[in-house]
Design a protein around this motif. Structure first.
Motif, PDB file in Angstrom:
ATOM      1  N   GLU A   1      36.649 -13.215 -16.338  1.00 53.53           N
ATOM      2  CA  GLU A   1      38.046 -13.566 -16.086  1.00 53.53           C
ATOM      3  C   GLU A   1      38.916 -12.325 -15.973  1.00 53.53           C
ATOM      4  O   GLU A   1      39.770 -12.227 -15.082  1.00 53.53           O
TER       5      GLU A   1
ATOM      6  N   ASP B   1      28.051 -21.510 -21.774  1.00 52.30           N
ATOM      7  CA  ASP B   1      27.705 -22.746 -22.483  1.00 52.30           C
ATOM      8  C   ASP B   1      26.348 -22.631 -23.178  1.00 52.30           C
ATOM      9  O   ASP B   1      25.985 -23.485 -23.984  1.00 52.30           O
TER      10      ASP B   1
ATOM     11  N   GLN C   1      29.005  -8.289 -28.060  1.00 46.87           N
ATOM     12  CA  GLN C   1      29.875  -9.102 -27.199  1.00 46.87           C
ATOM     13  C   GLN C   1      29.630 -10.598 -27.393  1.00 46.87           C
ATOM     14  O   GLN C   1      29.872 -11.395 -26.494  1.00 46.87           O
ATOM     15  N   HIS C   2      29.184 -10.955 -28.575  1.00 47.40           N
ATOM     16  CA  HIS C   2      28.862 -12.356 -28.848  1.00 47.40           C
ATOM     17  C   HIS C   2      30.075 -13.261 -28.655  1.00 47.40           C
ATOM     18  O   HIS C   2      29.955 -14.357 -28.079  1.00 47.40           O
ATOM     19  N   GLN C   3      31.243 -12.830 -29.081  1.00 49.82           N
ATOM     20  CA  GLN C   3      32.437 -13.671 -28.947  1.00 49.82           C
ATOM     21  C   GLN C   3      32.809 -13.890 -27.484  1.00 49.82           C
ATOM     22  O   GLN C   3      33.210 -14.989 -27.090  1.00 49.82           O
ATOM     23  N   LEU C   4      32.671 -12.859 -26.664  1.00 50.87           N
ATOM     24  CA  LEU C   4      32.936 -12.997 -25.238  1.00 50.87           C
ATOM     25  C   LEU C   4      31.922 -13.951 -24.605  1.00 50.87           C
ATOM     26  O   LEU C   4      32.289 -14.797 -23.774  1.00 50.87           O
TER      27      LEU C   4
ATOM     28  N   GLN D   1      26.702 -20.964 -17.214  1.00 49.77           N
ATOM     29  CA  GLN D   1      27.873 -20.163 -16.837  1.00 49.77           C
ATOM     30  C   GLN D   1      28.250 -20.459 -15.383  1.00 49.77           C
ATOM     31  O   GLN D   1      27.373 -20.578 -14.532  1.00 49.77           O
TER      32      GLN D   1
ATOM     33  N   ASP E   1      33.275  -9.312 -18.823  1.00 54.83           N
ATOM     34  CA  ASP E   1      34.406 -10.229 -18.964  1.00 54.83           C
ATOM     35  C   ASP E   1      34.832 -10.678 -17.564  1.00 54.83           C
ATOM     36  O   ASP E   1      35.625 -10.030 -16.891  1.00 54.83           O
TER      37      ASP E   1
ATOM     38  N   GLN F   1      35.885 -18.774 -13.627  1.00 51.44           N
ATOM     39  CA  GLN F   1      36.532 -17.623 -14.251  1.00 51.44           C
ATOM     40  C   GLN F   1      37.327 -16.798 -13.233  1.00 51.44           C
ATOM     41  O   GLN F   1      37.880 -15.764 -13.587  1.00 51.44           O
TER      42      GLN F   1
ATOM     43  N   GLN G   1      30.403 -16.394 -26.108  1.00 51.74           N
ATOM     44  CA  GLN G   1      30.799 -17.741 -26.532  1.00 51.74           C
ATOM     45  C   GLN G   1      31.924 -18.287 -25.668  1.00 51.74           C
ATOM     46  O   GLN G   1      31.956 -19.478 -25.351  1.00 51.74           O
ATOM     47  N   LYS G   2      32.847 -17.417 -25.277  1.00 51.14           N
ATOM     48  CA  LYS G   2      34.016 -17.826 -24.497  1.00 51.14           C
ATOM     49  C   LYS G   2      33.644 -18.288 -23.091  1.00 51.14           C
ATOM     50  O   LYS G   2      34.185 -19.284 -22.596  1.00 51.14           O
ATOM     51  N   GLN G   3      32.730 -17.567 -22.432  1.00 50.47           N
ATOM     52  CA  GLN G   3      32.501 -17.848 -21.013  1.00 50.47           C
ATOM     53  C   GLN G   3      31.128 -18.452 -20.704  1.00 50.47           C
ATOM     54  O   GLN G   3      30.833 -18.719 -19.533  1.00 50.47           O
TER      55      GLN G   3
END
Length: 389
Positions: free
Chosen positions: A163, A299, A290-293, A188, A161, A193, A295-297
């Motif tokens: 950020e 492209d 950690q797929h959602q993370l 990325q 993560d 971040q 997706q967040k950071q």
């Protein structure tokens, strides 16, 4: 400012407007005509690539400026290799009594540098689980000066993560340093971040053709001045020819990354449903923890994936020997797919305990997709799996 992938692609298709050549010229020279004593005095005291090749060269300058723009950095510098980039930066920024926090899951060179080389120079290090922001926070000390990151990591594709860790560090005036090799600026951009320093092994995706060794550091002016001053003594500068090759690679990077992403995603999805596969590691899968993370950071999720084949070391070996398209070769990021067994590659440099601690199972295969047709790679993997038992 947040960069769009379209603006990055436009950066990479451009070069010196005063150069009439369609393709950037190669400046293979040791030294350069200064023009006047006054200019000599100016550039000899500045971070100039126009003095002597150990300080830099015009090809390095062009490459570093384009990469800096893409990553949102103020300055860039080109080194002889990715590890030269990392080691020079750490030596420039750290001193006896300092402390570094790094990830347990790192490229083997970074792992060895952090664990064995830095302590020999009086710099302490602590390795943490990169998936836990709390683990980073617990590891911080009053003398912590740097946090070393790599996301996605090699070879388990764990995500950090950026950020959250950058916020922890910034509040304590600790520098953050991220290896962004596997993502490139198209997938990325860590500086967006909050990360302070970004590194690329240009040998991989940016070069893209399996034919150069080169590295880059991208950061702000203040930090770069410290790295520059150290490297004028250290002498780990990149060569004009390799930078010239990398400039060629930048021009097709957007197209290649799109195919790398597509191939790896399709292969990961196919392998996840195959009976010969125990586990697939790829952040583009919804099953990745950690797929959602990601997706967040990110492209895009990159061209690298790892998977564990039933049958242990021999099962993985049988699979690789049966492949017809990917080559059995080290490194990654080029137009040709390559595959290795991490336990075999790293086994001579890591103990059995270290291999286990890194999560490297005997039957694991790391496959870096090239730009071959997607269906061809899927068919080849399928037939190789049928021969892996």
């Amino acid at each position: 400012m947040v960069q769009s992938t379209n603006s990055i692609a436009n950066f990479f298709l451009s070069h010196d407007e005063e150069d009439p050549a369609v393709s950037p010229a190669l400046h293979q020279s040791l030294n350069y005509k200064i023009g006047s004593p006054e200019r000599f005095e100016i550039i000899s005291g500045d971070m100039s690539a126009d003095l002597y090749q150990r300080y830099g060269n015009p090809n390095n300058r062009s490459l570093s400026q384009l990469l800096a723009k893409a990553e949102g950095a103020e300055e860039g510098m080109i080194f002889a290799s990715g590890m030269a980039s990392i080691s020079t930066t750490m030596m420039a920024l750290l001193k006896v009594g300092d402390h570094v926090v790094a990830q347990k899951s790192h490229y083997i060179g970074t792992h060895k540098l952090t664990k064995t080389v830095l302590p020999s120079f009086g710099v302490e290090s602590t390795l943490v689980d990169q998936t836990s922001v709390e683990a980073f926070e617990r590891a911080l000390r009053p003398n912590t000066k740097l946090i070393m990151l790599e996301t996605p990591s090699n070879p388990l594709l764990k995500i950090t993560d950026l950020e959250a860790v950058a916020t922890l560090a910034r509040d304590r005036k600790i520098l953050t340093f991220c290896d962004n090799t596997f993502s490139t600026p198209f997938n990325q951009r860590p500086i967006e971040q909050g990360v302070d320093i970004v590194m690329h092994s240009i040998s991989k995706y940016i070069g893209g053709h399996h034919d150069l060794v080169c590295g880059a550091i991208l950061t702000n002016h203040e930090i770069m001045k410290r790295i520059w001053d150290y490297n004028t003594i250290n002498g780990a500068i990149g060569s004009p020819f390799n930078s010239w090759l990398a400039l060629r690679g930048l021009r097709t990077l957007e197209l290649r990354i799109a195919r790398h992403n597509e191939n790896a995603q399709a292969l990961a999805e196919m392998l996840e449903d195959h009976p010969r596969i125990e586990q697939v590691f790829y952040p583009g899968l919804s099953s990745h923890p950690q797929h959602q993370l990601a997706q967040k950071q990110m492209d895009g999720y990159g061209g690298l994936l790892s998977f564990t084949i039933k049958g242990g070391l021999q099962g993985g070996r049988n699979f690789i020997e049966a492949l017809k398209i990917p080559e059995l070769a080290s490194s990654l990021g080029g137009i040709t797919s390559v595959a290795i067994q991490p336990a075999a590659l790293f086994g001579s440099r890591l103990t059995d305990a270290e291999l286990k601690n890194q999560g490297l199972e005997p039957g694991m295969v790391r496959l870096a997709t090239g730009i071959e047709p997607t269906e061809s790679l899927l068919s080849d993997a399928d037939q190789a799996l049928s021969k892996s038992a």
